[in-house]
Design a protein around this motif. Structure first.
Motif, PDB file in Angstrom:
ATOM      1  N   ARG A 268      -8.313  65.143   2.692  1.00  0.00           N
ATOM      2  CA  ARG A 268      -7.621  65.565   3.922  1.00  0.00           C
ATOM      3  C   ARG A 268      -6.215  64.991   3.974  1.00  0.00           C
ATOM      4  O   ARG A 268      -5.302  65.620   4.509  1.00  0.00           O
ATOM      5  CB  ARG A 268      -8.399  65.126   5.170  1.00  0.00           C
ATOM      6  N   SER A 269      -6.033  63.822   3.412  1.00  0.00           N
ATOM      7  CA  SER A 269      -4.720  63.175   3.461  1.00  0.00           C
ATOM      8  C   SER A 269      -3.669  63.949   2.650  1.00  0.00           C
ATOM      9  O   SER A 269      -2.470  63.728   2.834  1.00  0.00           O
ATOM     10  CB  SER A 269      -4.805  61.730   2.978  1.00  0.00           C
ATOM     11  N   ARG A 270      -4.087  64.857   1.799  1.00  0.00           N
ATOM     12  CA  ARG A 270      -3.136  65.684   1.041  1.00  0.00           C
ATOM     13  C   ARG A 270      -2.518  66.759   1.932  1.00  0.00           C
ATOM     14  O   ARG A 270      -1.574  67.438   1.531  1.00  0.00           O
ATOM     15  CB  ARG A 270      -3.817  66.338  -0.166  1.00  0.00           C
ATOM     16  N   PHE A 271      -3.086  66.939   3.133  1.00  0.00           N
ATOM     17  CA  PHE A 271      -2.572  67.873   4.136  1.00  0.00           C
ATOM     18  C   PHE A 271      -2.068  67.026   5.308  1.00  0.00           C
ATOM     19  O   PHE A 271      -2.843  66.667   6.193  1.00  0.00           O
ATOM     20  CB  PHE A 271      -3.680  68.790   4.653  1.00  0.00           C
ATOM     21  N   THR A 272      -0.798  66.700   5.312  1.00  0.00           N
ATOM     22  CA  THR A 272      -0.266  65.894   6.411  1.00  0.00           C
ATOM     23  C   THR A 272      -0.463  66.677   7.696  1.00  0.00           C
ATOM     24  O   THR A 272       0.113  67.744   7.886  1.00  0.00           O
ATOM     25  CB  THR A 272       1.233  65.616   6.187  1.00  0.00           C
ATOM     26  N   HIS A 273      -1.345  66.167   8.559  1.00  0.00           N
ATOM     27  CA  HIS A 273      -1.592  66.902   9.798  1.00  0.00           C
ATOM     28  C   HIS A 273      -1.276  66.039  11.008  1.00  0.00           C
ATOM     29  O   HIS A 273      -1.105  64.837  10.906  1.00  0.00           O
ATOM     30  CB  HIS A 273      -3.003  67.482   9.844  1.00  0.00           C
ATOM     31  N   TRP A 274      -1.153  66.728  12.121  1.00  0.00           N
ATOM     32  CA  TRP A 274      -0.711  66.168  13.405  1.00  0.00           C
ATOM     33  C   TRP A 274       0.716  65.630  13.270  1.00  0.00           C
ATOM     34  O   TRP A 274       1.046  64.527  13.688  1.00  0.00           O
ATOM     35  CB  TRP A 274      -1.671  65.130  13.953  1.00  0.00           C
ATOM     36  N   ALA A 275       1.551  66.476  12.696  1.00  0.00           N
ATOM     37  CA  ALA A 275       2.966  66.146  12.510  1.00  0.00           C
ATOM     38  C   ALA A 275       3.695  66.135  13.855  1.00  0.00           C
ATOM     39  O   ALA A 275       3.276  66.773  14.815  1.00  0.00           O
ATOM     40  CB  ALA A 275       3.614  67.177  11.584  1.00  0.00           C
TER      41      ALA A 275
ATOM     42  N   GLY B  97      -6.985  78.245  -2.768  1.00  0.00           N
ATOM     43  CA  GLY B  97      -5.620  78.357  -3.271  1.00  0.00           C
ATOM     44  C   GLY B  97      -4.671  77.230  -2.921  1.00  0.00           C
ATOM     45  O   GLY B  97      -3.660  77.037  -3.599  1.00  0.00           O
ATOM     46  N   ALA B  98      -4.933  76.465  -1.869  1.00  0.00           N
ATOM     47  CA  ALA B  98      -3.998  75.419  -1.451  1.00  0.00           C
ATOM     48  C   ALA B  98      -3.927  74.259  -2.431  1.00  0.00           C
ATOM     49  O   ALA B  98      -2.981  73.468  -2.383  1.00  0.00           O
ATOM     50  CB  ALA B  98      -4.366  74.900  -0.059  1.00  0.00           C
TER      51      ALA B  98
ATOM     52  N   ALA C 105       4.734  70.083   1.046  1.00  0.00           N
ATOM     53  CA  ALA C 105       5.375  70.719   2.204  1.00  0.00           C
ATOM     54  C   ALA C 105       4.582  71.937   2.678  1.00  0.00           C
ATOM     55  O   ALA C 105       4.426  72.144   3.884  1.00  0.00           O
ATOM     56  CB  ALA C 105       6.808  71.116   1.857  1.00  0.00           C
ATOM     57  N   ARG C 106       4.076  72.720   1.747  1.00  0.00           N
ATOM     58  CA  ARG C 106       3.297  73.913   2.135  1.00  0.00           C
ATOM     59  C   ARG C 106       1.958  73.496   2.746  1.00  0.00           C
ATOM     60  O   ARG C 106       1.504  74.103   3.706  1.00  0.00           O
ATOM     61  CB  ARG C 106       3.079  74.826   0.931  1.00  0.00           C
ATOM     62  N   ARG C 107       1.320  72.471   2.224  1.00  0.00           N
ATOM     63  CA  ARG C 107       0.062  71.992   2.811  1.00  0.00           C
ATOM     64  C   ARG C 107       0.310  71.448   4.218  1.00  0.00           C
ATOM     65  O   ARG C 107      -0.490  71.665   5.128  1.00  0.00           O
ATOM     66  CB  ARG C 107      -0.592  70.953   1.904  1.00  0.00           C
TER      67      ARG C 107
ATOM     68  N   LYS D 254      -5.563  83.592   6.317  1.00  0.00           N
ATOM     69  CA  LYS D 254      -5.773  83.747   4.863  1.00  0.00           C
ATOM     70  C   LYS D 254      -4.707  84.663   4.258  1.00  0.00           C
ATOM     71  O   LYS D 254      -4.154  84.367   3.191  1.00  0.00           O
ATOM     72  CB  LYS D 254      -7.174  84.308   4.588  1.00  0.00           C
ATOM     73  N   ALA D 255      -4.406  85.766   4.946  1.00  0.00           N
ATOM     74  CA  ALA D 255      -3.406  86.708   4.426  1.00  0.00           C
ATOM     75  C   ALA D 255      -2.015  86.080   4.424  1.00  0.00           C
ATOM     76  O   ALA D 255      -1.265  86.222   3.447  1.00  0.00           O
ATOM     77  CB  ALA D 255      -3.417  87.992   5.248  1.00  0.00           C
ATOM     78  N   ALA D 256      -1.651  85.386   5.494  1.00  0.00           N
ATOM     79  CA  ALA D 256      -0.316  84.793   5.597  1.00  0.00           C
ATOM     80  C   ALA D 256      -0.058  83.776   4.498  1.00  0.00           C
ATOM     81  O   ALA D 256       1.071  83.658   4.012  1.00  0.00           O
ATOM     82  CB  ALA D 256      -0.142  84.144   6.967  1.00  0.00           C
ATOM     83  N   TYR D 257      -1.089  83.056   4.096  1.00  0.00           N
ATOM     84  CA  TYR D 257      -0.919  82.012   3.089  1.00  0.00           C
ATOM     85  C   TYR D 257      -1.334  82.457   1.688  1.00  0.00           C
ATOM     86  O   TYR D 257      -1.299  81.653   0.758  1.00  0.00           O
ATOM     87  CB  TYR D 257      -1.677  80.744   3.506  1.00  0.00           C
ATOM     88  N   GLY D 258      -1.703  83.708   1.531  1.00  0.00           N
ATOM     89  CA  GLY D 258      -2.064  84.203   0.209  1.00  0.00           C
ATOM     90  C   GLY D 258      -3.307  83.554  -0.356  1.00  0.00           C
ATOM     91  O   GLY D 258      -3.432  83.410  -1.578  1.00  0.00           O
ATOM     92  N   LEU D 259      -4.226  83.154   0.515  1.00  0.00           N
ATOM     93  CA  LEU D 259      -5.455  82.513   0.066  1.00  0.00           C
ATOM     94  C   LEU D 259      -6.489  83.558  -0.340  1.00  0.00           C
ATOM     95  O   LEU D 259      -6.480  84.678   0.161  1.00  0.00           O
ATOM     96  CB  LEU D 259      -6.021  81.621   1.185  1.00  0.00           C
TER      97      LEU D 259
END
Length: 179
Positions: A27-34, A97-98, A104-106, A156-161
């Motif tokens: 989860r830490s690879r997705f910086t969340h609650w920015a 796909g992520a 930055a994208r994550r 899913k569509a917006a992020y190409g997943l």
């Protein structure tokens, strides 16, 4: 939120693939609650957006308010009992796909306020969902299936997943509930 017809077109365009590996996931690879400005992070921004009569303290934390959970219809009046759900969970994003994205994208995916990726829901419903895709978990309140299916497909569509065949099938079933 897109309409059902647009969601169906997005669903049809999703690439079908088996789930990827969880190797390297955290989860830490997705910086969340920015930080979102005005001392508010993404969580507090969603609590305010999705709640009614939300009062915040000087540090932007929700103190009081009322939230109706889309997934189970529960009405929650304590912010501590509200989770902010990633409609497409971070782990599901990784599997579809992520894992190939840069940091930055994550981070953008984990904090996306432009698309229907974040939603205030009861902690109980969010925790029962975990990181499962729609073929393995559906909101217990069937009246939410249309909105959930539209949101999931849009993200899913917006992020190409990618999506699995079973996932696409269940999303079609959810979109069939749209009137």
């Amino acid at each position: 939120m897109v309409d059902a017809a647009t969601a169906r077109a997005q669903l049809a365009s999703l690439t079908v693939a088996p789930p990827g590996t969880m190797a390297g996931y955290s989860r830490s690879r997705f910086t969340h609650w920015a930080e979102q400005g005005d001392r508010c992070d993404t969580r507090e921004t969603v609590l305010r957006r999705d709640g009614q009569d939300v009062v915040r303290d000087a540090e932007c934390r929700a103190v009081t308010g009322t939230w109706r959970s889309l997934y189970d219809g529960a009405v929650v009046t304590e912010a501590a009992e509200v989770d902010i759900d990633h409609i497409v969970p971070l782990a599901e994003g990784w599997r579809s796909g992520a894992s190939a994205w840069d940091a930055a994208r994550r981070k953008a995916f984990a904090n996306d306020l432009r698309r229907p990726q974040l939603l205030a829901v009861s902690a109980a419903s969010n925790r029962s969902k975990g990181d499962q895709a729609p073929d393995r978990w559906q909101p217990p309140d069937r009246s939410s299936w249309c909105q959930y299916g539209r949101a999931w497909t849009t993200v899913k569509a917006a992020y190409g997943l990618t999506a699995t065949e079973d996932e696409k099938r269940m999303l079609g079933t959810m979109l069939d509930t749209c009137s």
